[in-house]
Write a protein that holds these residues in place. Structure first.
Motif, PDB file in Angstrom:
ATOM      1  N   VAL A  38     -62.914  -3.613 -20.169  1.00 45.25           N
ATOM      2  CA  VAL A  38     -62.132  -3.028 -21.259  1.00 45.25           C
ATOM      3  C   VAL A  38     -62.069  -4.040 -22.395  1.00 45.25           C
ATOM      4  CG1 VAL A  38     -59.981  -1.888 -21.900  1.00 45.25           C
ATOM      5  CG2 VAL A  38     -60.770  -1.821 -19.521  1.00 45.25           C
ATOM      6  N   ARG A  39     -62.817  -3.775 -23.463  1.00 39.68           N
ATOM      7  CA  ARG A  39     -63.002  -4.750 -24.551  1.00 39.68           C
ATOM      8  C   ARG A  39     -62.776  -4.037 -25.890  1.00 39.68           C
ATOM      9  NH1 ARG A  39     -63.930  -6.505 -28.689  1.00 39.68           N
ATOM     10  NH2 ARG A  39     -61.716  -6.777 -28.259  1.00 39.68           N
ATOM     11  N   LEU A  40     -61.477  -3.818 -26.210  1.00 40.86           N
ATOM     12  CA  LEU A  40     -61.136  -3.071 -27.422  1.00 40.86           C
ATOM     13  C   LEU A  40     -59.723  -3.408 -27.875  1.00 40.86           C
ATOM     14  CD1 LEU A  40     -59.194  -0.826 -25.996  1.00 40.86           C
ATOM     15  CD2 LEU A  40     -61.279   0.477 -25.730  1.00 40.86           C
ATOM     16  N   GLY A  41     -59.320  -2.765 -28.974  1.00 42.54           N
ATOM     17  CA  GLY A  41     -57.970  -2.925 -29.508  1.00 42.54           C
ATOM     18  C   GLY A  41     -57.928  -3.226 -30.994  1.00 42.54           C
ATOM     19  N   GLU A  42     -59.026  -3.731 -31.539  1.00 42.96           N
ATOM     20  CA  GLU A  42     -59.017  -4.155 -32.946  1.00 42.96           C
ATOM     21  C   GLU A  42     -58.776  -3.005 -33.925  1.00 42.96           C
ATOM     22  OE1 GLU A  42     -61.155  -7.351 -30.698  1.00 42.96           O
ATOM     23  OE2 GLU A  42     -61.259  -5.153 -30.722  1.00 42.96           O
ATOM     24  N   ASN A  43     -59.114  -1.773 -33.540  1.00 41.41           N
ATOM     25  CA  ASN A  43     -58.957  -0.620 -34.431  1.00 41.41           C
ATOM     26  C   ASN A  43     -57.673   0.166 -34.181  1.00 41.41           C
ATOM     27  OD1 ASN A  43     -61.565  -0.893 -35.737  1.00 41.41           O
ATOM     28  ND2 ASN A  43     -62.466  -0.145 -33.834  1.00 41.41           N
ATOM     29  N   ALA A  44     -56.801  -0.357 -33.355  1.00 39.65           N
ATOM     30  CA  ALA A  44     -55.657   0.434 -32.897  1.00 39.65           C
ATOM     31  C   ALA A  44     -54.440   0.371 -33.824  1.00 39.65           C
ATOM     32  CB  ALA A  44     -55.255  -0.002 -31.484  1.00 39.65           C
ATOM     33  N   GLY A  45     -54.542  -0.326 -34.942  1.00 39.59           N
ATOM     34  CA  GLY A  45     -53.405  -0.411 -35.850  1.00 39.59           C
ATOM     35  C   GLY A  45     -52.196  -1.019 -35.175  1.00 39.59           C
TER      36      GLY A  45
END
Length: 242
Positions: free
Chosen positions: A120-127
């Motif tokens: 799971v490699r995400l989060g930068e676009n989550a505001g």
């Protein structure tokens, strides 16, 4: 509060990073004995975007597909003797909308893939600014949706640091027995980014080849780490290299 300025300035659009029908990509190997699912955003895979000077269909901003973190990690696992099939899922639409209904609607094939390892490699676009705590229930549901019983889960913090989210993900990993890979320090270093290689500042702020190699190395190291394995063992999980 610790926050990387690149997170605030990132102007690579969250929408349209891949085609509507191309958000999932399967790479299947005959007689595979290890299946790896990568859940991510543009750092995992971004299709061609002429408007911002990006001409690849792989992890932004690696110089070639072979040099992004997905393919670097898969290559390393194969060097260990694993026969690896893998799946990439660009979840940027879910990431920026927090719409959990999208998971079964658009990403069922990635769940059916039934991965042994879920990255799971995400989060930068989550505001996430001032909203990290509110996002975490969605993040947990994401993992629960894709991780089959017995799967080994590895989570990362952000490439561009945002301490409230990074701390929450690390705490979740400790609570659930997930492997954790720290990345946020990499995004503070120009030598880990593609600075000077792209005219578009948002693209250039993404990890270059060195940053991608470092991401792959840290995820690989987290998978080798026996820390948290007691909970994984209770679920029947396997650890790479065990």
């Amino acid at each position: 509060m610790q926050i990387n300025d690149d997170l605030l300035k990132n102007d690579v659009p969250a929408n349209g990073q891949v085609t509507e029908s191309g958000c999932i990509k399967l790479c299947l190997q005959e007689n595979a004995n290890l299946k790896v699912l990568f859940l991510g955003n543009s750092i995992t895979r971004h299709g061609v975007a002429e408007a911002i000077g990006w001409h690849g269909d792989w992890g932004m901003a690696a110089s070639a597909q072979a040099n992004d973190y997905v393919h670097t990690l898969v290559r390393r696992l194969r060097t260990d003797g694993k026969i690896v099939s893998y799946c990439t899922a660009n979840l940027s639409e879910w990431e920026q909308s927090w719409n959990d209904a999208l998971l079964p609607e658009k990403y069922a094939a990635a769940r059916t893939f039934a991965a042994d390892i879920v990255v799971v490699r995400l989060g930068e676009n989550a505001g996430l600014l001032d909203r990290a705590e509110a996002f975490m229930p969605h993040y947990r549901r994401l993992i629960e949706f894709f991780a089959a019983p017995g799967a080994r889960v590895v989570v990362t913090d952000l490439f561009w640091e945002y301490a409230p989210f990074d701390t929450a993900v690390k705490a979740l990993a400790a609570q659930k027995g997930y492997a954790f890979a720290q990345l946020h320090d990499l995004g503070a270093r120009d030598d880990m980014k593609a600075v000077g290689k792209f005219a578009h500042a948002g693209v250039a702020a993404h990890p270059g080849d060195a940053g991608m190699a470092a991401i792959a190395d840290r995820i690989y190291g987290a998978l080798q780490d026996r820390g948290g394995d007691e909970k994984a063992d209770e679920r029947g999980g396997d650890v790479v290299g065990r």
